[in-house]
Motif scaffolding. Structure first.
Motif, mmCIF file in Angstrom:
data_model
loop_
_atom_site.group_PDB
_atom_site.id
_atom_site.type_symbol
_atom_site.label_atom_id
_atom_site.label_comp_id
_atom_site.label_asym_id
_atom_site.label_seq_id
_atom_site.Cartn_x
_atom_site.Cartn_y
_atom_site.Cartn_z
ATOM 1 N N GLN A 114 32.793 39.763 33.434
ATOM 2 C CA GLN A 114 32.185 40.076 34.727
ATOM 3 C C GLN A 114 33.135 40.815 35.665
ATOM 4 O O GLN A 114 32.802 41.085 36.811
ATOM 5 C CB GLN A 114 31.701 38.786 35.403
ATOM 6 C CG GLN A 114 30.654 38.044 34.601
ATOM 7 C CD GLN A 114 30.243 36.736 35.249
ATOM 8 O OE1 GLN A 114 30.299 36.607 36.477
ATOM 9 N NE2 GLN A 114 29.817 35.763 34.446
ATOM 10 N N LEU A 143 37.394 38.556 39.139
ATOM 11 C CA LEU A 143 36.976 37.156 38.992
ATOM 12 C C LEU A 143 37.933 36.391 38.093
ATOM 13 O O LEU A 143 38.233 35.214 38.347
ATOM 14 C CB LEU A 143 35.556 37.101 38.427
ATOM 15 C CG LEU A 143 34.443 37.657 39.327
ATOM 16 C CD1 LEU A 143 33.098 37.587 38.620
ATOM 17 C CD2 LEU A 143 34.392 36.892 40.645
ATOM 18 N N GLU A 169 40.248 32.946 39.125
ATOM 19 C CA GLU A 169 40.286 31.685 38.386
ATOM 20 C C GLU A 169 41.707 31.368 37.935
ATOM 21 O O GLU A 169 42.126 30.190 37.951
ATOM 22 C CB GLU A 169 39.346 31.737 37.185
ATOM 23 C CG GLU A 169 37.872 31.876 37.551
ATOM 24 C CD GLU A 169 37.363 30.734 38.420
ATOM 25 O OE1 GLU A 169 37.979 29.654 38.420
ATOM 26 O OE2 GLU A 169 36.338 30.922 39.096
ATOM 27 N N VAL A 187 34.068 34.103 32.949
ATOM 28 C CA VAL A 187 33.824 35.297 33.780
ATOM 29 C C VAL A 187 34.566 36.514 33.242
ATOM 30 O O VAL A 187 34.632 37.540 33.915
ATOM 31 C CB VAL A 187 34.227 35.037 35.242
ATOM 32 C CG1 VAL A 187 33.437 33.878 35.814
ATOM 33 C CG2 VAL A 187 35.728 34.752 35.362
ATOM 34 N N ALA A 239 37.051 28.514 33.263
ATOM 35 C CA ALA A 239 36.205 29.409 34.053
ATOM 36 C C ALA A 239 36.649 30.857 33.915
ATOM 37 O O ALA A 239 35.823 31.778 33.952
ATOM 38 C CB ALA A 239 36.231 28.984 35.520
#
Length: 438
Positions: free
Chosen positions: A398, A402, A406, A395, A391
């Motif tokens: 982004q 984030l 994770e 991301v 994950a």
């Protein structure tokens, strides 16, 4: 579990009668208990011969006392041991004398090991290794459990977690010091590269470590077939003892009988099941239902027949075993992975079948010397780690925040694996499986 501020005691050796029995104490009043019973403390980490006496001055036993002051002890607390003669009366007298001392109580299952974990002497994977070592039935299980107890998985998990934390530090630096001239560019990319490499490494371990879980649990082989085919006789032959009742009357076996075997170090559970047939007897019907259920869940089915009946469909591989080879019986029909012809009564062909079972176990369990994963819990948490690391890559474009979240999830999953963080919800489940005195 009770508070660790209390002092606990328990028999830490085998059941009496025995040549020697070891009674262990752990907690803040251990020193006082030794002084009360032995008249003083022995030198630290040295055995001293003492006469143990109860509070009335009555002699209990001529014994050895050992003293391990905290923190250099198995539990990290003050620990003492009494090595006494292993008769029941001697043990009962000592346990009674300990119970009479204020502040002492009998230990609960796994409480010594739990205190060692809570005081940082071992991690959770090592504690599980201790439990597996206690319950090991075969040499291969023993070796695998010993590796876990010595920290092979825990040390690897901590090394992985450190790499994740290092990657988190890079992401944090990219967030907090983005405007600083002396902070190099590309910190996020470095962190994501490290996360991707670590993810691939853990995936490789997950793919190659199923044998460790299977070895811990052992394989299950079901002996199935029609009534009077020789199932119970074969079970007794393979077990080398009279484990099942043998009778010429159909329907004798009404329930599933289990026998645990050690085949060249591989654990195998052999099931003798009820003969499969149509019957109006409700008790036998229940036995047949259980037989079908257990056979369908087995790793291998030995279909015994003396009249050539083909085996029904089972999810597991099926070996057809034609019994009563000393009698005239037709060859069995149908397909099967392998076929054997034996005389369960006379023993002909049974050794060949036993050798084939050992090879089946070896093929199924494979080389387990390097297995890291031995429990479903380990696999689930490593899968959670892989998921979080994946994950983080998704991301990556982004925002650094984030990615950091994770990576934190991945580090937390590894922390739960070793028990370093947030594991209160599983501790009771793990330690209640231990025996008292460990």
């Amino acid at each position: 579990m009770h508070s660790t501020g209390q002092t606990i005691f328990a028999l830490s050796s085998g059941r009496p009668p025995a040549a020697i029995a070891v009674v262990r104490l752990s907690g803040p009043r251990a020193a006082m208990a030794v002084e009360s019973l032995a008249g003083g403390l022995p030198p630290a980490r040295a055995a001293q011969r003492v006469m143990l006496r109860d509070r009335h001055g009555q002699a209990i036993d001529d014994a050895l006392a050992l003293w391990f002051p905290a923190p250099r002890s198995a539990t990290g607390e003050d620990v003492a041991e009494f090595h006494i003669h292993g008769g029941r009366a001697v043990l009962e007298a000592l346990l009674g004398a300990l119970s009479a001392i204020e502040g002492l109580r009998p230990a609960e299952p796994g409480e010594f090991t739990r205190r060692a974990f809570e005081n940082g002497k071992i991690d959770l994977t090592a504690a599980e290794g201790i439990d597996d070592l206690i319950h090991a039935d075969t040499d291969r299980q023993r070796r695998q459990a010993l590796r876990q107890m010595q920290g092979v998985l825990g040390e690897q998990a901590e090394a992985w977690r450190k790499r994740i934390i290092d990657a988190m530090a890079l992401v944090t630096a990219a967030i907090d010091f983005a405007d600083e001239a002396d902070v190099p560019a590309g910190l996020l990319d470095q962190a994501l590269d490290e996360a991707a490499a670590l993810r691939a490494e853990i995936i490789g371990v997950l793919a190659s470590s199923r044998h460790g879980e299977r070895l811990r649990e052992g394989l299950v082989v079901a002996i199935a077939g029609p009534p009077n085919a020789g199932k119970s006789t074969l079970l007794n032959r393979l077990a080398r003892r009279e484990a099942a009742i043998v009778s010429p009357y159909a329907g004798t076996t009404r329930d599933v009988i289990e026998v645990h075997l050690d085949l060249d170090g591989y654990p195998l559970t052999l099931l003798d099941t009820a003969g499969l047939r149509d019957t109006e007897d409700p008790v036998e019907q229940e036995g047949i239902r259980r037989a079908r259920h257990r056979a369908e869940a087995a790793d291998l089915v030995l279909w015994l027949t003396d009249r050539g009946e083909p085996p029904p469909d089972f999810p597991a591989p099926v070996w057809v075993v034609e019994t009563k080879s000393d009698a005239d019986s037709p060859p069995s029909a149908g397909k099967a992975a392998r076929r054997f012809r034996i005389s369960a009564l006379g023993g002909e062909g049974v050794e060949d079948l036993s050798v084939a079972l050992a090879r089946f176990a070896e093929d199924a369990l494979g080389a387990t010397e390097s297995a890291l994963i031995t429990r479903t819990r380990h696999r689930q948490l490593l899968k959670a780690t892989v998921e979080a690391l994946g994950a983080a890559a998704v991301v990556g474009d982004q925002g650094e925040e984030l990615v950091a979240e994770e990576l934190r999830r991945a580090a937390d999953a590894l922390g739960r694996l070793t028990g370093r963080i947030d594991v209160e919800d599983i501790l009771d489940v793990i330690f209640r499986e231990f025996c008292i005195g460990k």
